[in-house]
Each structure stands twice: as C-alpha cells, then as structure tokens.
Write an enzyme that holds these catalytic residues in place. Structure first.
Site, PDB file in Angstrom:
ATOM      1  N   THR A   1      11.400   3.066   1.936  1.00  0.00           N
ATOM      2  CA  THR A   1      11.140   4.143   0.989  1.00  0.00           C
ATOM      3  C   THR A   1       9.675   4.535   1.025  1.00  0.00           C
ATOM      4  O   THR A   1       8.793   3.684   1.175  1.00  0.00           O
ATOM      5  CB  THR A   1      11.523   3.730  -0.444  1.00  0.00           C
ATOM      6  OG1 THR A   1      11.059   4.719  -1.371  1.00  0.00           O
ATOM      7  CG2 THR A   1      10.922   2.388  -0.826  1.00  0.00           C
TER       8      THR A   1
ATOM      9  N   SER B   1       7.661   0.290  -8.940  1.00  0.00           N
ATOM     10  CA  SER B   1       8.720  -0.320  -9.748  1.00  0.00           C
ATOM     11  C   SER B   1       9.113  -1.637  -9.101  1.00  0.00           C
ATOM     12  O   SER B   1       8.732  -1.922  -7.958  1.00  0.00           O
ATOM     13  CB  SER B   1       9.942   0.600  -9.842  1.00  0.00           C
ATOM     14  OG  SER B   1      10.626   0.649  -8.592  1.00  0.00           O
TER      15      SER B   1
ATOM     16  N   TYR C   1      12.010  -2.231  -8.047  1.00  0.00           N
ATOM     17  CA  TYR C   1      12.797  -1.825  -6.878  1.00  0.00           C
ATOM     18  C   TYR C   1      11.877  -1.583  -5.687  1.00  0.00           C
ATOM     19  O   TYR C   1      12.115  -2.099  -4.584  1.00  0.00           O
ATOM     20  CB  TYR C   1      13.593  -0.562  -7.182  1.00  0.00           C
ATOM     21  CG  TYR C   1      13.902   0.246  -5.945  1.00  0.00           C
ATOM     22  CD1 TYR C   1      14.829  -0.214  -5.006  1.00  0.00           C
ATOM     23  CD2 TYR C   1      13.245   1.443  -5.682  1.00  0.00           C
ATOM     24  CE1 TYR C   1      15.095   0.513  -3.845  1.00  0.00           C
ATOM     25  CE2 TYR C   1      13.513   2.175  -4.536  1.00  0.00           C
ATOM     26  CZ  TYR C   1      14.436   1.706  -3.627  1.00  0.00           C
ATOM     27  OH  TYR C   1      14.689   2.418  -2.485  1.00  0.00           O
ATOM     28  N   HIS C   2      10.834  -0.788  -5.872  1.00  0.00           N
ATOM     29  CA  HIS C   2       9.929  -0.491  -4.766  1.00  0.00           C
ATOM     30  C   HIS C   2       9.238  -1.759  -4.260  1.00  0.00           C
ATOM     31  O   HIS C   2       8.977  -1.903  -3.064  1.00  0.00           O
ATOM     32  CB  HIS C   2       8.893   0.554  -5.187  1.00  0.00           C
ATOM     33  CG  HIS C   2       9.481   1.914  -5.433  1.00  0.00           C
ATOM     34  ND1 HIS C   2       9.674   2.427  -6.697  1.00  0.00           N
ATOM     35  CD2 HIS C   2       9.933   2.856  -4.574  1.00  0.00           C
ATOM     36  CE1 HIS C   2      10.216   3.630  -6.606  1.00  0.00           C
ATOM     37  NE2 HIS C   2      10.383   3.917  -5.329  1.00  0.00           N
TER      38      HIS C   2
ATOM     39  N   LYS D   1      11.366  -3.487  -1.768  1.00  0.00           N
ATOM     40  CA  LYS D   1      11.288  -2.863  -0.452  1.00  0.00           C
ATOM     41  C   LYS D   1      10.041  -3.322   0.302  1.00  0.00           C
ATOM     42  O   LYS D   1      10.063  -3.493   1.532  1.00  0.00           O
ATOM     43  CB  LYS D   1      11.275  -1.339  -0.598  1.00  0.00           C
ATOM     44  CG  LYS D   1      12.589  -0.747  -1.067  1.00  0.00           C
ATOM     45  CD  LYS D   1      13.641  -0.818   0.024  1.00  0.00           C
ATOM     46  CE  LYS D   1      14.802   0.108  -0.255  1.00  0.00           C
ATOM     47  NZ  LYS D   1      15.800   0.122   0.828  1.00  0.00           N
TER      48      LYS D   1
END
Length: 403
Positions: free
Chosen positions: A144, A179, A181-182, A185
């Site tokens: 991402t 976040s 989530y990031h 990644k």
C-alpha cells in the site's frame, strides 16, 4: 502461467482471477470468506449483491469455458497453505489475503491485534511455504502507498539514495504508516525483504493506491460475476462513498479540509499491473517495489468531481466538511513516483466524467441497498475504544479453518 491468487473472493482478488483466466493463465483462488463475515460483524453489505464463490466460478466456467481451481482455507494455517502450494504448484502467487481496512484496525485493541496477527503471520507463512515447496515461485504481494505516509519530499519507488557524513547508500524509503493496518503492511515488507535476502526468494511488492471502479470486461459478462462495491465508513473507499451519497441526495462527507492527497487507480489497471508483475518476475533474491497508481487527487477534488457529474445527472449533490476522525495532515505536499509499471507496458485508464457517471449509476441502480447509517465515521483514531465497539461489543471475526 500457473498463478495462485490468495484472497481470490475479495474485491481485487476476484477481478484479478477473472482477468488472468481470460488471458489464458491457469488460475487457482484461495479464500476463507472472512471478508463476507466482516460485513455481518459490522452490519454492512456490499452495494452490489455478490454470489457465493462456488456459483461465481461455475458461471465463469460456463460463460468463458475456463475453469478456476478453488482452495478453501486460511493462510494463517500453514498446513492448508502447504497443501495448496503442493497441490497447485504455482509459478507465481498473488497475495491479497489480508485485512485491508485502516478503520477496522483502529476500532479497538482486539481489531488492531487481529489485523497485525492475521496479516503478518499469513505473509510469514507464505514466505516459508514458498521456500519449502516452491523456491522459484515469484511472490507478488499487494502492499500500500500508505506505508510511506505523507513525507515532505518526493516518494520514490521503494528505495531512496541517502548521502550521510560523506558516504552514500541505497536504502528502503522511510515509512510513516498511518494506522495499525498500514503498520502491518510495513512489517510484511520487512519480512519479505529479509526472506529474499537470506533465502533467494523473488518478490514484487505492489504499493497500491486507492482503487475505484467495479466493472471489468470479465465481471460485465454476467450478473453473477459482479464485483463488490463497498461504500461504508470502515471498508468503503472515499470515491465509492461519495457516489453512494450522491445517488441518495445525501451530502458528500469530506473529512477535515479535504486536502488529503492520495494515489488512485482504476480496478482495470490493478488487474493489468498484477499481470505485468507476473510476466516480468523479480530476479532470485530481489525484493522489488512498484508504486501502483495512475493519478493523484485530494479528497476535496474527488468530492467536487462527483458533485459536478451528479448535478449533470439531475441529482442534488452538496459537500459538507466533517471533523477528521483520523490523525493525519489535512493539507500536505504529495508527489509519488510511479514509472516502473508504465515502463513495463501499463496503459492507464484515467478517472473521467463518464466513469464517474457509470459509478453513480451503479449506486442509483442499487440505491435500495444503501444504508445511510454506514456513511458517518464512527472509528476515531484518537480513541482506544470506538462507537462500533461500544454499540455491538464487536470482536474480530475468527474463521473456522477448512482443510
């Protein structure tokens, strides 16, 4: 080419599976259907009604004459992943099988923990499975652009040349994820890079921007092949939300000033980028990074574009600014490089009024399925527990592994 697509029942995975199958590749999809279960957890649903995977695959074989093999299970289960790798013998694995929502990861501790365990352990399992069962297999991993954040310098494609105290080196571009989530990644990227270094694995990290669009040539063939259209505040993208709001005459909800700038691309370009990466694999031991997007827009620019097209369609479309629930710069410099895929042959589909018209028309067609309560943000980055947690005492959906 034999290509396995992990997360093949999801938004990007489904479109990619059909596209690659139509191009003559031998395709297998693997999924645990947890994305569908998250809809139930959140009380949301895709705007477009999607069929069960088994039915989708049967219809595809009927209309296209091409079979796609299906494996049902969880990539965090190493035994399942191993059996898939041995049974299908892929030359490339496209990894979409992760929890991909920043707001979902910020609901509370349980959702943050689930996101990191699911994403990082699943990717680590995949690296071990490739090393053990298919060491020449090329890993194409969906990353991402959010890994980079919004630095006040140009964003390069994965790496940057640094001069310090008279010495020079090429290093991974600094990461400023926004976040949990990031952050997952970023952890993935580090693990993949390390595996390439020590085991000689070949990998391409596709740092993708925000994807828009529902229709590809393949999904348009039959109603049963239709793809997801997520508009809710947890899994929906900003452009989808604006289109759904426009279809109902609801105000377009812009977070903060609306100067947040991101890279965007059409779903038709997503599937082509994946194919380009598969057909031009990384070298043994190489961890390659491509920035996968075609245009940059601010949130406010998108709202104004939807407003213009919506009014031309006779819809009442107004813009409203809400307090930003995220911790982010609402106005900032943003200039990200994205030339590698273009050099390899990507011909972009750019965001046009006709495409926006199409997206809004899809929202109008299914407007009876729109739940306006899903528009307003309920997940605030500044809180460690959020309204969704307090209302439903929600916990991340854990999937029973199917072997």
């Amino acid at each position: 080419m034999r290509i396995a697509i992990l997360g093949g029942d999801g938004y990007c995975g489904w479109a990619t599976a059909l596209y690659l199958s139509s191009r003559g590749h031998s395709i297998a999809v693997a999924d645990n259907f947890v994305r569908r279960q998250w809809d139930h957890e959140l009380g949301a649903q895709t705007l477009t009604p999607i069929r069960p995977l088994s039915e989708r695959l049967a219809v595809w074989q009927e209309v296209a004459g091409k079979a796609i093999e299906s494996f049902v299970g969880d990539v965090t289960d190493y035994e399942f992943l191993s059996s898939m790798m041995v049974g299908f013998e892929p030359e490339a694995v496209v990894h979409f099988a992760e929890q991909r929502s920043a707001p979902y990861s910020m609901i509370d501790r349980k959702h943050a923990l689930f996101t990191q365990i699911n994403n990082v352990s699943g990717t680590l399992n995949l690296l071990y499975a490739i090393r053990e069962f298919a060491p020449e297999c090329h890993l194409v991993k969906l990353g991402t652009m959010g890994e980079y954040g919004t630095p006040n310098i140009d964003i390069e494609e994965g790496y940057i040349t640094i001069e310090h105290n008279g010495r020079k080196d090429v290093l991974p571009f600094p990461k400023q994820p926004g976040s949990f989530y990031h952050l997952s990644k970023v952890h993935d990227s580090h693990n993949i890079a390390f595996a390439c270094k020590v085991w000689g694995i070949r990998a391409t990290d596709l740092n993708q921007g925000v994807v828009y669009g529902t229709v590809t040539d393949e999904t348009a063939v039959d109603e049963a092949l239709i793809n997801r259209f997520d508009y809710d505040e947890v899994f929906g993208t900003v452009l989808n939300r604006f289109c759904a709001q426009a279809a109902l005459g609801h105000v377009l909800t812009v977070y903060g000033k609306g100067g947040q700038t991101r890279g965007f691309l059409d779903i038709r370009d997503t599937v082509r980028c994946v194919e380009i990466a598969c057909l031009n694999p990384a070298k043994s031991g190489e961890f390659r990074v491509f920035n996968q997007f075609t245009e940059q827009f601010t949130v406010l620019q998108l709202a104004e574009m939807v407003q213009t097209v919506g009014k031309e369609m006779g819809l009442k479309v107004e813009v409203e600014h809400l307090p930003d629930p995220r911790v982010e710069a609402e106005e900032h410099y943003y200039n990200a490089k994205h030339s590698a895929l273009i050099k390899l042959g990507l011909q972009s589909h750019l965001l046009s009024e006709s495409l926006l018209d199409s997206l809004i028309n899809i929202a109008v067609r299914y407007r009876d399925r729109i739940d306006v309560s899903q528009f307003m943000p309920k997940v605030n980055w500044r809180k460690f527990k959020n309204q969704r947690h307090m209302e439903k005492q929600s916990s991340p959906v854990l999937v029973q592994k199917v072997l």
